[in-house]
Write a protein that holds these residues in place. Structure first.
Motif, PDB file in Angstrom:
ATOM      1  N   ASN A  42       0.825  -1.271  -0.017  1.00 29.39           N
ATOM      2  CA  ASN A  42      -0.039  -0.127  -0.126  1.00 29.39           C
ATOM      3  C   ASN A  42       0.857   1.237  -0.138  1.00 29.39           C
ATOM      4  O   ASN A  42       0.544   2.069   0.655  1.00 29.39           O
ATOM      5  N   GLN A  44       3.823   1.790   1.426  1.00 31.84           N
ATOM      6  CA  GLN A  44       4.573   2.021   2.409  1.00 31.84           C
ATOM      7  C   GLN A  44       5.373   0.963   2.555  1.00 31.84           C
ATOM      8  O   GLN A  44       5.241  -0.076   2.355  1.00 31.84           O
ATOM      9  N   ARG A  46       7.606  -1.714   4.535  1.00 28.35           N
ATOM     10  CA  ARG A  46       6.973  -3.004   5.356  1.00 28.35           C
ATOM     11  C   ARG A  46       8.151  -3.854   5.956  1.00 28.35           C
ATOM     12  O   ARG A  46       8.964  -4.510   4.995  1.00 28.35           O
ATOM     13  N   GLU A  66       1.719  -7.633  22.525  1.00 29.76           N
ATOM     14  CA  GLU A  66       0.985  -6.164  22.474  1.00 29.76           C
ATOM     15  C   GLU A  66       1.210  -5.583  24.106  1.00 29.76           C
ATOM     16  O   GLU A  66       1.676  -4.492  23.822  1.00 29.76           O
ATOM     17  N   TYR A  78       5.529   5.537  11.806  1.00 28.31           N
ATOM     18  CA  TYR A  78       5.802   3.725  11.875  1.00 28.31           C
ATOM     19  C   TYR A  78       4.535   3.432  13.004  1.00 28.31           C
ATOM     20  O   TYR A  78       4.145   4.057  13.736  1.00 28.31           O
ATOM     21  N   PHE A  79       4.252   2.223  12.399  1.00 24.77           N
ATOM     22  CA  PHE A  79       3.136   1.395  13.407  1.00 24.77           C
ATOM     23  C   PHE A  79       3.327   0.012  13.138  1.00 24.77           C
ATOM     24  O   PHE A  79       3.923  -0.694  12.519  1.00 24.77           O
ATOM     25  N   ILE A  80       2.623  -0.581  14.245  1.00 22.55           N
ATOM     26  CA  ILE A  80       2.738  -2.367  14.222  1.00 22.55           C
ATOM     27  C   ILE A  80       1.314  -2.706  14.035  1.00 22.55           C
ATOM     28  O   ILE A  80       0.381  -2.190  14.442  1.00 22.55           O
ATOM     29  N   GLN A  81       1.306  -3.845  13.027  1.00 18.61           N
ATOM     30  CA  GLN A  81       0.309  -4.273  12.784  1.00 18.61           C
ATOM     31  C   GLN A  81       0.629  -5.682  12.637  1.00 18.61           C
ATOM     32  O   GLN A  81       1.383  -6.412  12.509  1.00 18.61           O
ATOM     33  N   TYR A  82      -0.536  -6.784  13.415  1.00 13.55           N
ATOM     34  CA  TYR A  82      -0.709  -7.900  13.617  1.00 13.55           C
ATOM     35  C   TYR A  82      -1.114  -8.880  12.540  1.00 13.55           C
ATOM     36  O   TYR A  82      -2.361  -8.476  12.360  1.00 13.55           O
ATOM     37  N   ASP A  83      -0.596  -9.596  11.877  1.00 14.70           N
ATOM     38  CA  ASP A  83      -1.374 -10.291  10.695  1.00 14.70           C
ATOM     39  C   ASP A  83      -1.079 -11.695  10.607  1.00 14.70           C
ATOM     40  O   ASP A  83      -0.446 -12.133  11.500  1.00 14.70           O
ATOM     41  N   GLU A  87      -5.076 -13.166  12.249  1.00 16.14           N
ATOM     42  CA  GLU A  87      -5.821 -12.610  11.580  1.00 16.14           C
ATOM     43  C   GLU A  87      -7.123 -13.342  10.839  1.00 16.14           C
ATOM     44  O   GLU A  87      -8.245 -13.308  11.043  1.00 16.14           O
TER      45      GLU A  87
END
Length: 270
Positions: A42, A44, A46, A66, A78-83, A87
């Protein structure tokens, strides 16, 4: 590529007036350590951090992660995403909760249509929480974790547990309607004893069929079958043993009016 000056002097654009734009005019070129491959999603950048879990469910592990990362201060942007599997499991769980609720409603509707009594339908569905008791206890004694396969087994138990109650109550109805029995303690005892062997045999058949899977914990290809078999076996044990005791008691105390209403409904249909 090994000469910084040449990289800085690389021409990246020629303007309409003929002037040339060098890389050093729009970017800072310097030596530093970094990833060999820069992934993007997207538009960005990663960075993927992979991990596997052992002897614990994924959701509790991610919850701990978390909690640990809450104190981590990230730079702007910056951000954290759990996948990944987490998910997929969340989506599967949400769908399963919906299907489980629809299953319970469907079981009740079918029972009500057959017995013509809401009380009879509810008495049969008492076996569902009785099955859940054994399932939860079995999970606690084994992996202590609930997976998507465990939830599928819980939904499956709704139908299996209801079957024993149907066998008991329909036999009570048969004794009163066709064999001249009256609604009393002796009829309940007779009906329960006559249905004891069929109920035990149907439950034991399923349990014995699942024992090889229970003994294959950790083997390749059994990751889904093992938790499913744990839930079903535990639920069958508790629902069968408790059904033999609780169903006759509940029916004796609350089933007389429901039985009369159900038999009247059948006579009207005839």
């Amino acid at each position: 590529r090994t000469d910084i000056d040449k990289i800085q002097n690389t021409i990246i654009k020629i303007l309409p007036d003929g002037s040339k734009v060098k890389l050093s005019e729009v970017a800072e070129v310097y030596e530093a350590t970094g990833p060999n491959v820069i992934n993007r999603e997207n538009a960005q950048r990663r960075i993927v951090v992979l991990a596997n879990t052992a002897n614990r469910d994924i959701e509790s592990v991610v919850t701990d992660i978390e909690t640990k990362l809450k104190s981590l201060e990230l730079k702007e942007g910056y951000f954290i995403q759990y996948d990944g599997q987490l998910e997929s499991q969340k989506k599967g769980m949400n769908l399963l909760y919906l299907l489980g609720a629809l299953s319970l409603v469907g079981v009740y509707i079918v029972l009500f249509m057959h017995f013509k009594s809401s009380m009879m339908a509810l008495q049969i569905m008492i076996n569902i929480p009785l099955a859940l008791i054994g399932s939860i206890f079995a999970v606690y004694l084994t992996d202590k974790s609930f997976s998507l396969a465990s939830m599928v087994a819980f939904v499956t138990l709704c139908g299996i547990a209801s079957r024993n109650g149907i066998m008991m109550l329909t036999h009570y109805m048969h004794l009163v309607e066709h064999e001249g029995e009256k609604f009393n303690k002796e009829m309940i005892i007779r009906g329960s004893l006559e249905r004891l062997v069929p109920v035990l045999m149907t439950a034991l058949t399923a349990i014995l069929a699942l024992i090889p899977i229970l003994l294959s914990k950790g083997e390749p290809g059994k990751e889904i079958l093992y938790p499913l078999s744990v839930v079903i076996v535990g639920g069958l044990l508790s629902s069968t043993l408790l059904d033999i005791i609780i169903t006759p008691v509940v029916f004796y105390n609350f089933g007389k009016s429901a039985l009369e209403k159900s038999l009247k409904g059948e006579s009207h249909e005839i």
